[in-house]
Design an enzyme around this catalytic site. Structure first.
Site, PDB file in Angstrom:
ATOM      1  N   ASN A  29       0.811  -1.226   0.000  1.00  0.00           N
ATOM      2  CA  ASN A  29       0.000   0.000   0.000  1.00  0.00           C
ATOM      3  C   ASN A  29       0.840   1.270   0.000  1.00  0.00           C
ATOM      4  O   ASN A  29       0.416   2.304  -0.502  1.00  0.00           O
ATOM      5  CB  ASN A  29      -0.967   0.006   1.186  1.00  0.00           C
ATOM      6  CG  ASN A  29      -0.254  -0.054   2.529  1.00  0.00           C
ATOM      7  OD1 ASN A  29       0.711  -0.786   2.692  1.00  0.00           O
ATOM      8  ND2 ASN A  29      -0.749   0.697   3.492  1.00  0.00           N
ATOM      9  N   GLU A  79       4.452  -4.553  12.342  1.00  0.00           N
ATOM     10  CA  GLU A  79       3.417  -3.528  12.222  1.00  0.00           C
ATOM     11  C   GLU A  79       2.303  -4.149  11.416  1.00  0.00           C
ATOM     12  O   GLU A  79       2.438  -4.392  10.219  1.00  0.00           O
ATOM     13  CB  GLU A  79       3.983  -2.276  11.542  1.00  0.00           C
ATOM     14  CG  GLU A  79       3.121  -1.044  11.803  1.00  0.00           C
ATOM     15  CD  GLU A  79       2.231  -0.722  10.622  1.00  0.00           C
ATOM     16  OE1 GLU A  79       1.015  -1.016  10.722  1.00  0.00           O
ATOM     17  OE2 GLU A  79       2.730  -0.190   9.633  1.00  0.00           O
ATOM     18  N   CYS A  95      -3.258   1.348   6.952  1.00  0.00           N
ATOM     19  CA  CYS A  95      -3.375   0.618   8.216  1.00  0.00           C
ATOM     20  C   CYS A  95      -3.835   1.516   9.353  1.00  0.00           C
ATOM     21  O   CYS A  95      -4.527   1.075  10.268  1.00  0.00           O
ATOM     22  CB  CYS A  95      -2.044  -0.047   8.561  1.00  0.00           C
ATOM     23  SG  CYS A  95      -0.659   1.101   8.732  1.00  0.00           S
ATOM     24  N   GLU A 140       9.027   1.515  16.477  1.00  0.00           N
ATOM     25  CA  GLU A 140      10.132   2.041  15.686  1.00  0.00           C
ATOM     26  C   GLU A 140       9.976   3.543  15.560  1.00  0.00           C
ATOM     27  O   GLU A 140       8.892   4.091  15.750  1.00  0.00           O
ATOM     28  CB  GLU A 140      10.204   1.372  14.315  1.00  0.00           C
ATOM     29  CG  GLU A 140      10.551  -0.117  14.385  1.00  0.00           C
ATOM     30  CD  GLU A 140      10.858  -0.724  13.027  1.00  0.00           C
ATOM     31  OE1 GLU A 140      11.542  -0.074  12.214  1.00  0.00           O
ATOM     32  OE2 GLU A 140      10.388  -1.861  12.778  1.00  0.00           O
TER      33      GLU A 140
END
Length: 491
Positions: A161, A259, A292, A467
């Site tokens: 994406n 993630e 997301c 992160e």
């Protein structure tokens, strides 16, 4: 898969090599796969498909290059990474056009925001190296030093994406920390990773420090995640795939950074800035909902629900859907036929279960191909699939609540915990509610504002670890504490 001798293709006027990048050279495979543009479902490239053989070669190259790269003074590593950033800036238009054609995201977004961020992913972490030096501390007369040692070979597996932005967000700190990298780009959008390899070569990155192995998750991803030569593994993608990766990496005791998905809420109180809340709701159609962090569960206080819903509907009807290369386009297509059917399946099942579409609810038949209409659903049953599972498409749901407690309960009613957005005009409420939202990132009266130094990651099934800034260096290094006895040491 088929066998083909193709090495380079021209995409949107840009020449792209379709082979792997291993040890500073282009490497061909016997097998290939087709790269299909979601804009019109045409094959735009035949990509060399790697497997265990190519993964072994890439990891071996990265291991061989590691001692020299890790031993390079930080200032020299940083200089090379800044050259990579400059190379990205120089080729930003090429990268933007190729990625738009490859994954269907808006060209105007790439030009205005994504590609500048891609270059900054290298520049920021190169600059951040200066922050790792701290004065020695004192512990009962002893001298104590904290250092950040390069860990080894990092495997970076990224999604389709936002393939280049999300890849460099991990590659930048991994390289800055002194690691070498083997990257596996997404098979649905692999082309800009190949261009990045060309940029790193021109910037003077030593051979073997950065490697790219293309291919499917089953054939290239699986041997990479299970490889004993990997010392760090970063993955962005789905929860089921993360479970497979964790199991594969477990025997090697590899630190993981995941993630994963999200089902984030947008909580709108009656005292909010009404126009801001409406704008934030419609903004969730960005990238066709393939984000997301998107807040696709809209929770609105019941006293303003009717007015708010009508305003969102009016604004959403004005969303222009079309070819992502057109500057006038607000929303484009979904990534693939398989994903298109998945999104449509969610909507169809939701409607069958009692949800009511007040906008969209199916394919855009005027545009055809993979264009799915902006969709808003109401009256979904609490706990139903459409309210609990990640759709990853342009599908919003609207629910109502009465008061803070119910708003928090609904917002947290998910196994995910990636992000949450809160809109309120009451500063005290903002403090109370944001503190109780289960999310790695909470936005209050704003959305998608991110600093590269801030921690990023999710709770629950949205991921493992954080992160960004020092958090990236905590992950991509072996943090060492050294204590010197007081006798005989010099300043």
């Amino acid at each position: 898969m088929t066998t083909a001798p193709i090495e380079c293709v021209t995409v949107e006027g840009v020449e792209v090599d379709t082979r792997h990048w291993i040890d500073g050279q282009r490497v061909a495979s016997e097998s290939t796969f087709d790269d299909i543009s979601p804009i019109d479902e045409t094959v735009i490239a035949t990509i060399h498909a790697g497997g265990a053989k190519e993964v072994d070669a890439a990891v071996a190259a990265a291991q061989a290059a590691f001692p020299a790269w890790a031993g390079l003074p930080r200032a020299e590593r940083a200089e090379i990474l800044r050259a990579v950033a400059a190379g990205i800036d120089e080729r930003a238009e090429d990268l933007a056009r190729v990625e738009t054609r490859d994954n269907g995201s808006l060209l105007r977004s790439h030009r205005r925001g994504v590609m500048p961020r891609v270059g900054n992913n290298f520049r920021f972490f190169a600059d951040y190296l200066d922050s790792l030096d701290h004065p020695d501390g004192d512990i009962r007369g002893h001298r104590e030093r904290v250092s950040y040692d390069p860990a080894g070979v990092a495997a970076i597996i990224t999604p389709w994406n936002a393939p280049l932005m999300l890849a460099t967000w991990r590659i930048g700190p991994a390289l800055a920390a002194g690691n070498t990298v083997v990257a596996k780009p997404p098979e649905w959008a692999p082309l800009t990773a190949s261009l990045l390899a060309d940029i790193t070569k021109k910037a003077g990155l030593p051979d073997g420090v950065f490697n790219v192995v293309q291919g499917t998750g089953a054939e290239a991803g699986a041997p990479l995640t299970a490889h004993p030569g990997i010392r760090r593994l970063s993955f962005t993608g789905s929860v089921p795939t993360a479970g497979v990766i964790a199991k594969a990496a477990a025997p090697n005791i590899v630190p993981l950074s995941f993630e994963l998905g999200g089902k984030s809420p947008l909580v709108v109180f009656a005292d909010s800035d009404f126009e801001l809340a409406v704008s934030l709701a419609v903004e969730q159609f960005d990238n066709s909902g393939q984000v997301c962090l998107g807040a696709f569960r809209i929770l609105v206080e019941d006293s303003i629900a009717e007015r708010f819903t009508e305003a969102v509907l009016e604004r959403a009807r004005a969303v222009v859907q079309g070819d992502p290369r057109d500057e006038a386009t607000d929303m484009s297509c979904l990534i693939s036929r398989a994903h298109f059917e998945k999104v449509d399946g969610f909507v169809r099942r939701a409607v069958a279960a009692g949800a009511r579409p007040i906008l969209g609810g199916g394919p855009n038949t005027e545009l055809g191909h993979l264009y799915y209409r902006p969709t808003i659903l109401v009256d979904a049953e609490p706990g139903s699939e459409i309210l609990t599972e990640e759709v990853f498409g342009p599908v919003l749901t609207i629910q109502t609540f009465a008061g803070e407690e119910q708003a928090i309960e609904l917002a947290n009613n998910t196994r995910f915990g990636l992000a949450a957005t809160l809109v309120t005009g009451d500063p005290e409420r903002a403090e109370r509610v944001s503190a109780r939202l289960n999310a790695g990132t909470v936005w209050v009266n704003c959305f998608f504002v991110r600093d590269l130094g801030a921690p990023f990651g999710g709770n629950g099934q949205s991921g493992i670890g954080r992160e960004g800034g020092i958090y990236s260096f905590d992950f991509y290094t072996d943090v060492k504490n050294t204590v010197f006895a007081p006798n005989g040491w010099t300043r």
